[in-house]
Enzyme design. Structure first.
Site, PDB file in Angstrom:
ATOM      1  CE  LYS A   2      -7.100  -3.730  -4.571  1.00 41.77           C
ATOM      2  NZ  LYS A   2      -8.209  -2.769  -3.781  1.00 41.77           N
ATOM      3  CB  SER A  55      -0.944  -0.050   1.237  1.00 42.55           C
ATOM      4  OG  SER A  55      -1.514   1.241   1.461  1.00 42.55           O
ATOM      5  CB  THR A 110      -6.672   2.340  -5.183  1.00 45.74           C
ATOM      6  OG1 THR A 110      -6.005   1.140  -4.911  1.00 45.74           O
ATOM      7  CG2 THR A 110      -8.037   2.355  -4.675  1.00 45.74           C
ATOM      8  CG  HIS A 117     -11.311  -0.556  -1.302  1.00 45.64           C
ATOM      9  ND1 HIS A 117     -10.531   0.341  -1.975  1.00 45.64           N
ATOM     10  CD2 HIS A 117     -10.731  -0.408  -0.115  1.00 45.64           C
ATOM     11  CE1 HIS A 117      -9.653   0.881  -1.365  1.00 45.64           C
ATOM     12  NE2 HIS A 117      -9.710   0.638  -0.147  1.00 45.64           N
ATOM     13  CE1 TYR A 119      -6.847   4.277  -1.763  1.00 42.96           C
ATOM     14  CE2 TYR A 119      -4.829   3.908  -0.467  1.00 42.96           C
ATOM     15  CZ  TYR A 119      -6.133   3.440  -0.940  1.00 42.96           C
ATOM     16  OH  TYR A 119      -7.071   2.389  -0.274  1.00 42.96           O
TER      17      TYR A 119
END
Length: 346
Positions: free
Chosen positions: A221, A114, A161, A245, A135
């Protein structure tokens, strides 16, 4: 008919993990990790949806052994089972992402890290390729430094994402007392001041921007529709990742099990398709492969294993599921994961 006695109520080490992990982490952290958004409808449906997939097994194929090895965007892995990106790993275990990537690599699996990681990229100690989940902040240029350092540290792809312009409300987690939880490591890979929110204006142009900025393949994603998958590829994506998610964004979003076949059909031979969401067993993985997934990623289960036994727990979880997958593929009459799509009823 030959019968063998069952190994107990479940006989699976992985099934003991949630209860043990709940005792190992702070109650607020546990609530945050387990909760979905709003009424938790999507979370509740996730695993059950995989149970609906049925197989037409193949017989008398002379299979002596099953070969699970595959590649994901050209990266060799020992099986199609990998680790999905999750935050809060440092709150779950002191070694956080270092232990998660070490456990995944020991099992020969790909790990997606992440961008909210509590560990700096060059401190991961990764000896095999990993992917960076991204992100995008409102200031795109702030992301360039993050991408450059991640790629230099071994990130072989960027996973954008796309379903999170902002975090969905999580009622259960919002009620918890976070006193005593140290979050000083939050977003340590972003240059100060660390972004306090993500870009709410994500568009298809960002796919191409990421491709240019990072210089490595881009996976999108959060895709649940065939038409969106095609538009992502047209915008420059190299692969598609079906995900809702973990039920943590829009509640009542369709299950990934129900969305996967449409996305695979729309993408065709243009790109690889991956999936996560509610996958708990080797049979679930087989269902995902049968529906056309090239890679199958686990989110909450590796966090549970990390909380219980660090890197060794993650390695055991993945090794156990790989063994299950090998067994069920063999029982289904498949010598490799690539043969799984032949199992679906017409």
């Amino acid at each position: 008919m030959d019968l063998e006695p069952p190994a107990g109520p479940s006989g699976r080490w992985v099934d003991t993990l949630p209860e043990r992990a709940a005792r190992a982490v702070h109650p607020a952290v546990w609530s945050y990790l387990q909760s979905g958004s709003y009424g938790d409808v999507t979370v509740a449906e996730a695993t059950r949806a995989w149970h609906e997939v049925r197989f037409r097994t193949r017989v008398l194929r002379g299979i002596g052994s099953v070969d699970l090895a595959t590649t994901l965007l050209g990266t060799p892995v020992s099986s199609p089972i990998g680790v999905a990106p999750t935050a809060m790993q440092r709150a779950v275990h002191p070694q956080g992402e270092r232990a998660m990537t070490a456990g995944a690599q020991a099992a020969g699996s790909l790990c997606v890290v992440s961008s909210n990681s509590g560990t700096r990229w060059d401190e991961l100690g990764a000896t095999a390729p990993w992917w960076l989940q991204a992100y995008l902040p409102t200031d795109r240029d702030q992301m360039r430094q993050v991408l450059e350092r991640a790629v230099a540290a071994g990130a072989a792809a960027i996973v954008l994402t796309a379903d999170t312009p902002f975090p969905g409300s999580k009622y259960a987690a919002d009620e918890e007392d976070w006193t005593g939880v140290d979050l000083a490591w939050w977003r340590v890979n972003f240059p100060p001041p660390h972004p306090d929110r993500w870009a709410a204006d994500l568009g298809f142009d960002d796919v191409g921007w990421l491709r240019e900025a990072a210089g490595v393949p881009v996976v999108v994603k959060g895709v649940l529709r065939g038409d969106d998958a095609v538009r992502c590829l047209d915008a420059g994506a190299d692969a598609i990742y079906v995900s809702n998610h973990g039920g943590r964004q829009l509640d009542r979003a369709v299950s990934t099990a129900s969305a996967l076949r449409e996305v695979v059909g729309a993408v065709g031979d243009r790109a690889e398709v991956y999936v996560d969401g509610g996958i708990r067993t080797g049979v679930d993985v087989l269902a995902a492969l049968a529906l056309g997934a090239r890679g199958v990623f686990l989110g909450r289960s590796p966090l549970h294993a990390l909380a219980v036994d660090g890197a060794r727990g993650v390695e055991r979880l993945l090794t156990d599921l790989v063994a299950e997958l090998g067994e069920v593929l063999h029982l289904a009459g498949c010598a490799t994961p690539y043969e799984a799509p032949t199992l679906l009823p017409d």
